[in-house]
Design a protein around this motif. Sequence first.
Motif, PDB file in Angstrom:
ATOM      1  N   GLY A  40      42.032  26.762   8.452  1.00 45.85           N
ATOM      2  CA  GLY A  40      42.772  25.910   9.380  1.00 45.85           C
ATOM      3  C   GLY A  40      41.882  24.916  10.085  1.00 45.85           C
ATOM      4  N   LEU A  41      41.096  24.180   9.318  1.00 44.31           N
ATOM      5  CA  LEU A  41      40.080  23.292   9.879  1.00 44.31           C
ATOM      6  C   LEU A  41      40.686  22.075  10.565  1.00 44.31           C
ATOM      7  N   HIS A  42      39.982  21.613  11.606  1.00 43.06           N
ATOM      8  CA  HIS A  42      40.236  20.303  12.204  1.00 43.06           C
ATOM      9  C   HIS A  42      39.263  19.256  11.667  1.00 43.06           C
ATOM     10  N   VAL A  43      38.075  19.706  11.252  1.00 50.54           N
ATOM     11  CA  VAL A  43      37.010  18.805  10.800  1.00 50.54           C
ATOM     12  C   VAL A  43      36.374  19.394   9.550  1.00 50.54           C
ATOM     13  N   LEU A  44      36.268  18.582   8.504  1.00 54.53           N
ATOM     14  CA  LEU A  44      35.525  18.959   7.309  1.00 54.53           C
ATOM     15  C   LEU A  44      34.581  17.817   6.974  1.00 54.53           C
ATOM     16  N   ALA A  45      33.282  18.116   6.950  1.00 52.49           N
ATOM     17  CA  ALA A  45      32.266  17.119   6.615  1.00 52.49           C
ATOM     18  C   ALA A  45      31.595  17.515   5.311  1.00 52.49           C
ATOM     19  N   LEU A  46      31.520  16.573   4.392  1.00 50.31           N
ATOM     20  CA  LEU A  46      30.824  16.789   3.123  1.00 50.31           C
ATOM     21  C   LEU A  46      29.612  15.877   3.047  1.00 50.31           C
ATOM     22  N   GLN A  47      28.540  16.387   2.463  1.00 51.85           N
ATOM     23  CA  GLN A  47      27.366  15.572   2.187  1.00 51.85           C
ATOM     24  C   GLN A  47      27.061  15.639   0.688  1.00 51.85           C
ATOM     25  N   GLU A  48      26.280  14.660   0.220  1.00 52.06           N
ATOM     26  CA  GLU A  48      26.007  14.479  -1.210  1.00 52.06           C
ATOM     27  C   GLU A  48      27.324  14.475  -1.992  1.00 52.06           C
ATOM     28  N   ALA A  49      28.303  13.765  -1.432  1.00 53.10           N
ATOM     29  CA  ALA A  49      29.635  13.700  -2.034  1.00 53.10           C
ATOM     30  C   ALA A  49      29.887  12.377  -2.737  1.00 53.10           C
ATOM     31  N   ASP A  50      28.877  11.525  -2.819  1.00 60.18           N
ATOM     32  CA  ASP A  50      28.881  10.312  -3.643  1.00 60.18           C
ATOM     33  C   ASP A  50      27.662  10.362  -4.553  1.00 60.18           C
ATOM     34  N   GLY A  51      27.619   9.474  -5.530  1.00 61.93           N
ATOM     35  CA  GLY A  51      26.465   9.399  -6.404  1.00 61.93           C
ATOM     36  C   GLY A  51      25.194   9.068  -5.645  1.00 61.93           C
ATOM     37  N   CYS A  53      22.524   7.207  -6.546  1.00 59.03           N
ATOM     38  CA  CYS A  53      22.012   5.844  -6.681  1.00 59.03           C
ATOM     39  C   CYS A  53      23.147   4.824  -6.615  1.00 59.03           C
ATOM     40  N   ARG A  54      22.782   3.570  -6.349  1.00 57.48           N
ATOM     41  CA  ARG A  54      23.777   2.503  -6.360  1.00 57.48           C
ATOM     42  C   ARG A  54      24.564   2.538  -7.661  1.00 57.48           C
ATOM     43  N   PRO A  55      25.875   2.341  -7.579  1.00 59.84           N
ATOM     44  CA  PRO A  55      26.691   1.935  -6.427  1.00 59.84           C
ATOM     45  C   PRO A  55      27.203   3.107  -5.599  1.00 59.84           C
ATOM     46  N   HIS A  56      26.519   4.274  -5.673  1.00 61.99           N
ATOM     47  CA  HIS A  56      26.951   5.472  -4.943  1.00 61.99           C
ATOM     48  C   HIS A  56      28.425   5.767  -5.260  1.00 61.99           C
ATOM     49  N   ALA A  57      28.707   5.879  -6.543  1.00 57.60           N
ATOM     50  CA  ALA A  57      30.088   6.035  -7.003  1.00 57.60           C
ATOM     51  C   ALA A  57      30.664   7.387  -6.609  1.00 57.60           C
ATOM     52  N   SER A  58      31.979   7.447  -6.552  1.00 57.56           N
ATOM     53  CA  SER A  58      32.680   8.661  -6.127  1.00 57.56           C
ATOM     54  C   SER A  58      32.388   9.823  -7.069  1.00 57.56           C
ATOM     55  N   VAL A  59      32.438  11.023  -6.523  1.00 55.63           N
ATOM     56  CA  VAL A  59      32.138  12.234  -7.275  1.00 55.63           C
ATOM     57  C   VAL A  59      33.350  13.147  -7.375  1.00 55.63           C
ATOM     58  N   VAL A  60      34.011  13.409  -6.244  1.00 53.93           N
ATOM     59  CA  VAL A  60      35.129  14.351  -6.219  1.00 53.93           C
ATOM     60  C   VAL A  60      36.432  13.617  -5.895  1.00 53.93           C
ATOM     61  N   ASN A  61      37.534  14.294  -6.122  1.00 52.14           N
ATOM     62  CA  ASN A  61      38.854  13.737  -5.838  1.00 52.14           C
ATOM     63  C   ASN A  61      39.170  13.964  -4.353  1.00 52.14           C
ATOM     64  N   VAL A  62      38.892  12.948  -3.533  1.00 53.64           N
ATOM     65  CA  VAL A  62      39.053  13.108  -2.088  1.00 53.64           C
ATOM     66  C   VAL A  62      40.521  13.235  -1.688  1.00 53.64           C
ATOM     67  N   GLN A  63      41.405  12.580  -2.424  1.00 51.50           N
ATOM     68  CA  GLN A  63      42.825  12.689  -2.093  1.00 51.50           C
ATOM     69  C   GLN A  63      43.339  14.099  -2.360  1.00 51.50           C
ATOM     70  N   GLU A  64      42.811  14.734  -3.385  1.00 53.02           N
ATOM     71  CA  GLU A  64      43.207  16.115  -3.670  1.00 53.02           C
ATOM     72  C   GLU A  64      42.688  17.054  -2.587  1.00 53.02           C
ATOM     73  N   ILE A  65      41.483  16.804  -2.111  1.00 52.97           N
ATOM     74  CA  ILE A  65      40.945  17.607  -1.005  1.00 52.97           C
ATOM     75  C   ILE A  65      41.810  17.437   0.244  1.00 52.97           C
TER      76      ILE A  65
END
Length: 243
Positions: A40-51, A53-65
């Motif tokens: 029942g979180l109010h805050v969820l922080a993720l790190q190393e959740a983008d690539g 190196c440039r362009p630091h592309a997306s890694v996970v499905n954030v909308q699904e999370i």
Amino acid sequence: MQAEQLRCATWNIHRAKGSDGNVDPARVVEAIDHSLTPLGLHVLALQEADGECRPHASVVNVQEIATRTGLEYIHDCALRWGTESDGFLGTILFLSPSLERTKTDLIDLPGHCHRGAVSVEATFNTREVRIMSTHLSLSQPLRIIQMRTIGQYLRRRPPMQTILLGDLNEWRPWSGLMLNRRLIGTALRGPARRTFPSRWPLLPLDRILTNAPGKVQQLRTVTSTKVALASDHLPLEATVTVP
């Protein structure tokens, strides 16, 4: 007046590379759903959740999370590194709709390896609170400089309770100079728990901290087979009081 409580969690997902060496973004989403959504979180922080190196592309499905946790993915175009990223240099915040956001900022942190922090000021049941997430350098001198930069940012902003969570890369529970009040201008405090490596946790690299008048309570690492396999870090969760 009774203190409000924010349920907070932070997790370095290691760009979806698990402790078995396999890269599996879907496994990260499943681990969040299995082990963090029930909190029942109010805050969820993720790190190393983008690539990395440039362009630091997306890694996970954030909308699904967001769908599975019931939290809002807050990163519009202005809060991302670029059009191919989901967050700012791998840092992504999800917040409860009960947190009414009033100000958001990205903070560039100095160092040979580009680092940054995401800051959100919000109202939670009439209380003002600032939530900051970051991923600091492996180098101790750079961590000190980076926390000094965060302290300078806080100095320019209105005073309010601040919650800092993320991978601080500080293995010593007492944290050394980087969290010294004279360095950053405020005392950010909270207990330490071992989160790295996920299969045999030895080092408290991930932290949830706050300053007065709040307090970090019920801090624990989230342990399950799913999270231990999905990343080389374990998630950390706590209740933070907002008096």
